[in-house]
Design a protein around this motif. Structure first.
Motif, PDB file in Angstrom:
ATOM      1  N   PHE A 143      42.464  24.668  -2.242  1.00  0.00           N
ATOM      2  CA  PHE A 143      42.374  26.116  -2.417  1.00  0.00           C
ATOM      3  C   PHE A 143      43.570  26.550  -3.240  1.00  0.00           C
ATOM      4  O   PHE A 143      44.717  26.178  -2.946  1.00  0.00           O
ATOM      5  N   ILE A 165      46.553  24.096   0.372  1.00  0.00           N
ATOM      6  CA  ILE A 165      46.547  25.514   0.023  1.00  0.00           C
ATOM      7  C   ILE A 165      47.749  25.803  -0.860  1.00  0.00           C
ATOM      8  O   ILE A 165      48.901  25.622  -0.456  1.00  0.00           O
ATOM      9  N   LYS A 196      40.750  36.758  -1.571  1.00  0.00           N
ATOM     10  CA  LYS A 196      40.691  35.326  -1.879  1.00  0.00           C
ATOM     11  C   LYS A 196      40.007  34.522  -0.783  1.00  0.00           C
ATOM     12  O   LYS A 196      39.600  33.384  -1.001  1.00  0.00           O
ATOM     13  N   VAL A 241      36.441  28.084  -3.280  1.00  0.00           N
ATOM     14  CA  VAL A 241      36.783  29.419  -3.782  1.00  0.00           C
ATOM     15  C   VAL A 241      35.991  30.437  -2.951  1.00  0.00           C
ATOM     16  O   VAL A 241      34.973  30.971  -3.381  1.00  0.00           O
ATOM     17  N   LEU A 247      38.204  30.248   4.905  1.00  0.00           N
ATOM     18  CA  LEU A 247      38.336  28.800   4.712  1.00  0.00           C
ATOM     19  C   LEU A 247      38.984  28.134   5.922  1.00  0.00           C
ATOM     20  O   LEU A 247      38.553  27.053   6.355  1.00  0.00           O
ATOM     21  N   CYS A 299      40.975  33.066   2.075  1.00  0.00           N
ATOM     22  CA  CYS A 299      41.555  31.886   2.721  1.00  0.00           C
ATOM     23  C   CYS A 299      41.342  31.916   4.238  1.00  0.00           C
ATOM     24  O   CYS A 299      41.228  30.870   4.885  1.00  0.00           O
TER      25      CYS A 299
END
Length: 371
Positions: free
Chosen positions: A190, A221, A198, A265, A203, A200
């Motif tokens: 990432f 990350i 974004k 993404v 994720l 995250c």
């Protein structure tokens, strides 16, 4: 010879590689660079950027009156066209440009096109940006959009005439196409600012089931931002399977792309309206031969060809995201096949050379019309 002056409010955050690529990619015009603050010129660009104002007061005075210092004035007097990055930041060069009747091109990138007005006003320079926004839109000869999604946002949410919008995708440098396609280790990568859009946090929610199925997999990350502390806390139960690298230079990012088996993404539109324009990491990953896993939304729909160069997960669905990531981690051969297709798509649609030719074609159209 017509000179192009490129304006970026700050030269140059690590994340804004697209501005650097634009400046260095102009081939058929002399280029000058204007800025409000020149942070690290020797590391970012081979040429010097001329500051329009050395402090915040001078920058605001320039935005309001169009008056700039002697060096910036000389650059503008030599300029046949000014190209500003970010619709919000163009406020700081608009007055000086319009006073001299120099044609203006603006590239909208993401927040400046998608965020709601209330969110734009909360930004540090939001008042002056909003004060100038309509004037900039009216005066600009072209507003370049990195995706059809951004063009749609500007047309339908900011009432920009469609004829003023030129869709020119971001581009990826040739060197990315030379990297090996396969990665032996089951790594997921990432790259992005650690902010809501974004994704995250989605994720990390997905990584728990991924880690159970693929205990040797590691999530890397790269990036920093206001959500970093909360994200690190959320990742603590996942132990060493999640590594935060912080902000890193582009050479490090490129090396990590090469090592990744899949690039995630998981961007989505934030509560402020903020969304992506066309993430550079998508294009660099595709060119390097890496499959993408993205949420099915907005500009991401313009990147991969689903089922061939990557996969879409349902927006905001961590379990679906985990399933799609696990699909690539489970098989190096599958990752290789999708990566090959991704590279072919990047070569066909997203090379930097092709996009720069399109940008220069906009310059020629405007300059020849002026002549």
């Amino acid at each position: 010879m017509n000179t192009i002056s490129v304006f970026a409010k700050t030269i140059l955050p690590l994340s804004q590689t697209f501005v650097r690529d634009h400046i260095l990619g102009i081939q058929n015009f002399p280029v000058e660079v204007l800025t409000c603050r020149n942070s690290e010129p020797s590391r970012i660009l081979p040429m010097s950027a001329v500051e329009m104002g050395g402090n915040r007061r001078e920058a605001w005075l320039s935005a309001l009156t169009g008056r700039v210092n002697k060096d910036a004035s000389e650059v503008l007097d030599r300029s046949s066209l000014v190209h500003a990055h970010f619709l919000t930041d163009a406020a700081f060069v608009y007055a000086a440009t319009s006073r001299r009747q120099i044609p203006l091109v603006v590239t909208a990138h993401g927040f400046d096109a998608t965020a709601y007005r209330s969110a734009r006003l909360r930004e540090r320079t939001g008042i002056i940006s909003e004060f100038r926004r309509k004037s900039i839109i009216d005066y600009a000869s072209s507003i370049i959009c990195p995706s059809n999604y951004i063009a749609d946002c500007l047309e339908f949410e900011s009432n920009v005439p469609r004829g003023k919008l030129d869709v020119i995708h971001n581009g990826v440098a040739d060197r990315f196409f030379n990297h090996p396609l396969s990665a032996t280790n089951p790594n997921c990568l990432f790259v992005g600012r650690l902010v809501e859009k974004k994704g995250c946090h989605h994720l990390l929610a997905a990584w728990a089931p991924v880690h159970r199925q693929h205990p040797d997999a590691v999530l890397h990350i790269i990036g920093t931002g206001p959500d970093e502390k909360a994200l690190k806390e959320a990742a603590r139960p996942l132990g060493g399977s999640v590594l935060f690298h912080g902000a890193k230079p582009h050479e490090f990012v490129e090396a990590m792309i090469v090592k990744a088996r899949v690039v995630a993404v998981p961007s989505s539109r934030a509560r402020t309206g903020d969304n992506e324009g066309l993430p550079i990491i998508c294009l660099e990953a595709m060119a390097a031969g890496k499959p993408l896993v993205c949420f099915r939304q907005g500009p991401l729909l313009e990147t991969i060809r689903e089922g061939a160069s990557g996969l879409f997960a349902k927006e905001g669905d961590a379990l679906d995201l985990a399933d799609k990531i696990g699909f690539f981690l489970a098989s190096q051969e599958v990752s290789h096949q999708y990566g090959k297709s991704a590279r072919e798509r990047a070569l066909a649609k997203f090379t930097l050379n092709a996009q720069m030719k399109n940008i220069e074609a906009v310059y020629k159209r405007i300059l020849y019309a002026e002549a």
